[in-house]
Design a protein around this motif. Structure first.
Motif, PDB file in Angstrom:
ATOM      1  N   UNK A  58     -34.485 -25.505  53.541  1.00  0.00           N
ATOM      2  CA  UNK A  58     -33.468 -26.076  54.416  1.00  0.00           C
ATOM      3  C   UNK A  58     -32.550 -24.922  54.799  1.00  0.00           C
ATOM      4  N   UNK A  59     -31.295 -25.198  55.100  1.00  0.00           N
ATOM      5  CA  UNK A  59     -30.374 -24.126  55.489  1.00  0.00           C
ATOM      6  C   UNK A  59     -29.695 -23.527  54.259  1.00  0.00           C
ATOM      7  N   UNK A  60     -29.001 -24.351  53.492  1.00  0.00           N
ATOM      8  CA  UNK A  60     -28.281 -23.821  52.329  1.00  0.00           C
ATOM      9  C   UNK A  60     -29.089 -23.996  51.046  1.00  0.00           C
ATOM     10  N   UNK A  61     -28.751 -23.165  50.068  1.00  0.00           N
ATOM     11  CA  UNK A  61     -29.380 -23.209  48.752  1.00  0.00           C
ATOM     12  C   UNK A  61     -28.262 -23.152  47.716  1.00  0.00           C
ATOM     13  N   UNK A  62     -28.343 -24.018  46.728  1.00  0.00           N
ATOM     14  CA  UNK A  62     -27.346 -24.023  45.664  1.00  0.00           C
ATOM     15  C   UNK A  62     -28.025 -23.712  44.337  1.00  0.00           C
ATOM     16  N   UNK A  63     -27.209 -23.325  43.377  1.00  0.00           N
ATOM     17  CA  UNK A  63     -27.680 -23.092  42.015  1.00  0.00           C
ATOM     18  C   UNK A  63     -26.756 -23.853  41.072  1.00  0.00           C
ATOM     19  N   UNK A  64     -27.378 -24.622  40.155  1.00  0.00           N
ATOM     20  CA  UNK A  64     -26.621 -25.357  39.147  1.00  0.00           C
ATOM     21  C   UNK A  64     -27.438 -25.352  37.853  1.00  0.00           C
ATOM     22  N   UNK A  65     -26.840 -24.886  36.791  1.00  0.00           N
ATOM     23  CA  UNK A  65     -27.469 -24.860  35.459  1.00  0.00           C
ATOM     24  C   UNK A  65     -28.851 -24.214  35.477  1.00  0.00           C
ATOM     25  N   UNK A  66     -29.030 -23.188  36.282  1.00  0.00           N
ATOM     26  CA  UNK A  66     -30.302 -22.472  36.337  1.00  0.00           C
ATOM     27  C   UNK A  66     -31.332 -23.069  37.281  1.00  0.00           C
ATOM     28  N   UNK A  99     -15.888 -31.338  31.743  1.00  0.00           N
ATOM     29  CA  UNK A  99     -16.198 -30.021  31.180  1.00  0.00           C
ATOM     30  C   UNK A  99     -17.699 -29.818  31.007  1.00  0.00           C
ATOM     31  N   UNK A 100     -18.456 -30.885  30.809  1.00  0.00           N
ATOM     32  CA  UNK A 100     -19.894 -30.782  30.605  1.00  0.00           C
ATOM     33  C   UNK A 100     -20.647 -30.556  31.909  1.00  0.00           C
ATOM     34  N   UNK A 101     -20.046 -30.876  33.020  1.00  0.00           N
ATOM     35  CA  UNK A 101     -20.711 -30.716  34.312  1.00  0.00           C
ATOM     36  C   UNK A 101     -20.644 -29.240  34.713  1.00  0.00           C
ATOM     37  N   UNK A 102     -21.813 -28.620  34.885  1.00  0.00           N
ATOM     38  CA  UNK A 102     -21.801 -27.195  35.238  1.00  0.00           C
ATOM     39  C   UNK A 102     -21.319 -26.963  36.662  1.00  0.00           C
ATOM     40  N   UNK A 160     -30.015 -32.829  35.850  1.00  0.00           N
ATOM     41  CA  UNK A 160     -29.283 -32.273  34.710  1.00  0.00           C
ATOM     42  C   UNK A 160     -29.434 -33.132  33.457  1.00  0.00           C
ATOM     43  N   UNK A 161     -29.614 -34.418  33.643  1.00  0.00           N
ATOM     44  CA  UNK A 161     -29.797 -35.324  32.513  1.00  0.00           C
ATOM     45  C   UNK A 161     -31.206 -35.180  31.931  1.00  0.00           C
ATOM     46  N   UNK A 162     -32.218 -35.149  32.789  1.00  0.00           N
ATOM     47  CA  UNK A 162     -33.603 -35.103  32.322  1.00  0.00           C
ATOM     48  C   UNK A 162     -34.069 -33.695  31.934  1.00  0.00           C
ATOM     49  N   UNK A 163     -33.502 -32.683  32.545  1.00  0.00           N
ATOM     50  CA  UNK A 163     -33.830 -31.279  32.257  1.00  0.00           C
ATOM     51  C   UNK A 163     -35.335 -30.998  32.262  1.00  0.00           C
ATOM     52  N   UNK A 164     -35.999 -31.271  33.384  1.00  0.00           N
ATOM     53  CA  UNK A 164     -37.435 -30.996  33.433  1.00  0.00           C
ATOM     54  C   UNK A 164     -37.708 -29.491  33.462  1.00  0.00           C
TER      55      UNK A 164
END
Length: 171
Positions: free
Chosen positions: A81-89, A27-30, A105-109
């Protein structure tokens, strides 16, 4: 008899705890949204790599104007590259290994995202794609009778919000 009952009870609690922990972690994984200009086996293989490595919700969507999307997400042109993804902003450009995304996602820079520029052979999703892929996903070494898949070293880059670009991970 009491001993067997206690053992069963402890085992049931441990099992319930394991399922509970796994469910909580899931559940925590966006979710991950993957944007592609057209469906490509390498992009689909990368999405499956994410699913198999801790990202249970990955969707793939075709987008007509990838240039506008990349610009909106602040993906530097030299890291595309070819594809682009979005995860947690964050943007995730190209065939980034799942472990690098988990680390992000762990370090949240304070970053726009991470990228694997181009289409390196051997990166996740680029190791077993069919040769019919429009982008030449599978590069086979024709010089060997086994037709082994060649792999090249690549870096995952991080794009900080202050404009710096650094190596996030080496593969």
């Amino acid at each position: 008899m009491l001993k067997k009952l206690l053992i069963s009870l402890v085992a049931a609690c441990a099992l319930t705890g394991a399922f509970s922990s796994a469910f909580a972690a899931e559940k925590k994984v966006p979710p991950v949204e993957v944007y592609v200009p057209h469906l490509c086996l390498a992009c689909l293989d990368w999405a499956e790599h994410l699913r198999q490595n801790g990202f249970p919700k990955v969707t793939v969507k075709e987008v007509e104007d990838m240039a506008a999307l990349k610009k909106k997400l602040k993906v530097p042109a030299d890291l595309e590259s070819v594809h682009t993804a979005v995860v947690a902003g964050y943007f995730v450009e190209g065939h980034v290994p799942a472990e690098d995304i988990h680390e992000l996602l762990k370090e949240k820079p304070k970053a726009w995202g991470i990228a694997v520029p181009g289409l390196p052979r051997g990166a996740p999703g680029r190791e077993l794609s069919m040769p019919s892929c429009e982008t030449g996903c599978t590069m086979l070494d024709a010089q060997t009778p086994e037709r082994e898949i060649r792999r090249e070293m690549f870096n995952t880059m991080v794009v900080y919000k202050d404009g710096r670009v650094k190596v996030w991970a080496r593969h």
